[in-house]
Design a protein around this motif. Sequence first.
Motif, PDB file in Angstrom:
ATOM      1  N   PHE A  92      27.101 -93.098 -15.112  1.00 10.77           N
ATOM      2  CA  PHE A  92      26.786 -93.169 -13.683  1.00 10.77           C
ATOM      3  C   PHE A  92      28.068 -93.279 -12.862  1.00 10.77           C
ATOM      4  CE2 PHE A  92      25.714 -95.602  -9.836  1.00 10.77           C
ATOM      5  CZ  PHE A  92      24.814 -94.717  -9.268  1.00 10.77           C
ATOM      6  N   ALA A  93      28.979 -94.138 -13.297  1.00  9.04           N
ATOM      7  CA  ALA A  93      30.256 -94.298 -12.584  1.00  9.04           C
ATOM      8  C   ALA A  93      31.044 -92.985 -12.595  1.00  9.04           C
ATOM      9  CB  ALA A  93      31.070 -95.419 -13.210  1.00  9.04           C
ATOM     10  N   ARG A  94      31.030 -92.269 -13.708  1.00  9.73           N
ATOM     11  CA  ARG A  94      31.732 -90.990 -13.786  1.00  9.73           C
ATOM     12  C   ARG A  94      31.151 -89.980 -12.801  1.00  9.73           C
ATOM     13  NH1 ARG A  94      31.281 -86.084 -15.361  1.00  9.73           N
ATOM     14  NH2 ARG A  94      29.171 -86.328 -16.190  1.00  9.73           N
ATOM     15  N   LEU A  95      29.831 -89.932 -12.721  1.00 10.41           N
ATOM     16  CA  LEU A  95      29.182 -89.006 -11.787  1.00 10.41           C
ATOM     17  C   LEU A  95      29.535 -89.344 -10.340  1.00 10.41           C
ATOM     18  CD1 LEU A  95      25.701 -88.793 -13.520  1.00 10.41           C
ATOM     19  CD2 LEU A  95      27.411 -86.965 -13.400  1.00 10.41           C
ATOM     20  N   VAL A  96      29.527 -90.636  -9.998  1.00  6.64           N
ATOM     21  CA  VAL A  96      29.868 -91.065  -8.645  1.00  6.64           C
ATOM     22  C   VAL A  96      31.324 -90.721  -8.330  1.00  6.64           C
ATOM     23  CG1 VAL A  96      30.185 -93.077  -7.143  1.00  6.64           C
ATOM     24  CG2 VAL A  96      28.114 -92.871  -8.547  1.00  6.64           C
ATOM     25  N   MET A  97      32.225 -90.969  -9.285  1.00  4.85           N
ATOM     26  CA  MET A  97      33.640 -90.664  -9.064  1.00  4.85           C
ATOM     27  C   MET A  97      33.863 -89.171  -8.848  1.00  4.85           C
ATOM     28  SD  MET A  97      35.568 -93.376 -11.609  1.00  4.85           S
ATOM     29  CE  MET A  97      36.902 -92.264 -11.834  1.00  4.85           C
ATOM     30  N   GLU A  98      33.148 -88.337  -9.573  1.00  3.19           N
ATOM     31  CA  GLU A  98      33.279 -86.885  -9.393  1.00  3.19           C
ATOM     32  C   GLU A  98      32.909 -86.476  -7.970  1.00  3.19           C
ATOM     33  OE1 GLU A  98      34.287 -84.205 -11.371  1.00  3.19           O
ATOM     34  OE2 GLU A  98      35.128 -85.785 -12.636  1.00  3.19           O
ATOM     35  N   LYS A 100      32.786 -88.575  -5.246  1.00  3.13           N
ATOM     36  CA  LYS A 100      33.624 -89.268  -4.267  1.00  3.13           C
ATOM     37  C   LYS A 100      35.055 -88.746  -4.233  1.00  3.13           C
ATOM     38  CE  LYS A 100      34.756 -93.880  -2.638  1.00  3.13           C
ATOM     39  NZ  LYS A 100      34.503 -95.291  -2.762  1.00  3.13           N
ATOM     40  N   PHE A 101      35.660 -88.529  -5.383  1.00  2.00           N
ATOM     41  CA  PHE A 101      37.084 -88.199  -5.415  1.00  2.00           C
ATOM     42  C   PHE A 101      37.390 -86.734  -5.679  1.00  2.00           C
ATOM     43  CE2 PHE A 101      36.931 -92.739  -6.697  1.00  2.00           C
ATOM     44  CZ  PHE A 101      37.547 -93.256  -5.567  1.00  2.00           C
ATOM     45  N   ASN A 102      36.460 -85.987  -6.213  1.00  2.00           N
ATOM     46  CA  ASN A 102      36.714 -84.578  -6.529  1.00  2.00           C
ATOM     47  C   ASN A 102      35.839 -83.628  -5.728  1.00  2.00           C
ATOM     48  OD1 ASN A 102      38.623 -85.383  -8.413  1.00  2.00           O
ATOM     49  ND2 ASN A 102      37.130 -85.436 -10.080  1.00  2.00           N
ATOM     50  N   ASN A 103      35.130 -84.157  -4.739  1.00  2.00           N
ATOM     51  CA  ASN A 103      34.255 -83.355  -3.875  1.00  2.00           C
ATOM     52  C   ASN A 103      33.243 -82.523  -4.665  1.00  2.00           C
ATOM     53  OD1 ASN A 103      35.407 -84.297  -1.468  1.00  2.00           O
ATOM     54  ND2 ASN A 103      37.078 -82.814  -1.645  1.00  2.00           N
ATOM     55  N   SER A 104      32.812 -83.028  -5.811  1.00  2.00           N
ATOM     56  CA  SER A 104      31.792 -82.344  -6.599  1.00  2.00           C
ATOM     57  C   SER A 104      30.428 -82.545  -5.968  1.00  2.00           C
ATOM     58  CB  SER A 104      31.765 -82.886  -8.028  1.00  2.00           C
ATOM     59  OG  SER A 104      32.958 -82.578  -8.691  1.00  2.00           O
ATOM     60  N   LYS A 105      29.518 -81.682  -6.319  1.00  2.00           N
ATOM     61  CA  LYS A 105      28.120 -81.818  -5.903  1.00  2.00           C
ATOM     62  C   LYS A 105      27.385 -82.666  -6.932  1.00  2.00           C
ATOM     63  CE  LYS A 105      28.260 -78.952  -2.404  1.00  2.00           C
ATOM     64  NZ  LYS A 105      28.471 -79.541  -1.115  1.00  2.00           N
ATOM     65  N   PRO A 106      26.383 -83.411  -6.502  1.00  2.00           N
ATOM     66  CA  PRO A 106      25.593 -84.189  -7.476  1.00  2.00           C
ATOM     67  C   PRO A 106      24.955 -83.266  -8.510  1.00  2.00           C
ATOM     68  CG  PRO A 106      25.068 -84.853  -5.237  1.00  2.00           C
ATOM     69  CD  PRO A 106      25.941 -83.624  -5.129  1.00  2.00           C
ATOM     70  N   GLU A 107      24.876 -83.741  -9.749  1.00  2.00           N
ATOM     71  CA  GLU A 107      24.210 -82.988 -10.795  1.00  2.00           C
ATOM     72  C   GLU A 107      22.732 -82.874 -10.467  1.00  2.00           C
ATOM     73  OE1 GLU A 107      24.588 -84.401 -14.778  1.00  2.00           O
ATOM     74  OE2 GLU A 107      26.747 -84.066 -14.830  1.00  2.00           O
ATOM     75  N   LYS A 108      22.127 -81.780 -10.840  1.00  2.00           N
ATOM     76  CA  LYS A 108      20.692 -81.582 -10.612  1.00  2.00           C
ATOM     77  C   LYS A 108      19.862 -82.049 -11.806  1.00  2.00           C
ATOM     78  CE  LYS A 108      21.029 -78.520  -6.950  1.00  2.00           C
ATOM     79  NZ  LYS A 108      21.412 -79.311  -5.851  1.00  2.00           N
TER      80      LYS A 108
END
Length: 139
Positions: A92-98, A100-108
């Motif tokens: 969960f923390a990895r997904l949030v960091m992606e 927040k810090f890498n401008n990634s889109k949330p996983e579907k």
Amino acid sequence: MSVGASLHWEDGKIATFYCSFLSNLTMDITVIGTKGTLHVHDFIIPHEEKEASFYASSESGFDDLVTKWASQPSKHTINTDLPQEALMVREFARLVMEIKFNNSKPEKKWPTISRKTQLILDAVKASIDKGFEPVHIQE
């Protein structure tokens, strides 16, 4: 406190499940297909905190005298460095960091799985409320 349900798909596939707060530490899952099986004996909470195993077999059959299996199911063991709860928090923390810090889109993936799971649970509850009538689900 207990429920069992059958899920029927238009293509003829069927799944059944049973869950209960009345059964003593039963956390098994068995998946049976036309070409193989999968057995997990500690599906929700593993017997060991950092290890879980499952048995799988495919193209199974019996010997010529039908006295034993021609090939035994294979055991697969998964070892982890942390318990599954810690791994979930780390993921969960990895997904949030992606995001927040890498401008990634949330996983579907997880919202989709969660939504489908809730649709099934809602349909089972609706069936119970309707006297165990079949409930059709539309996506």
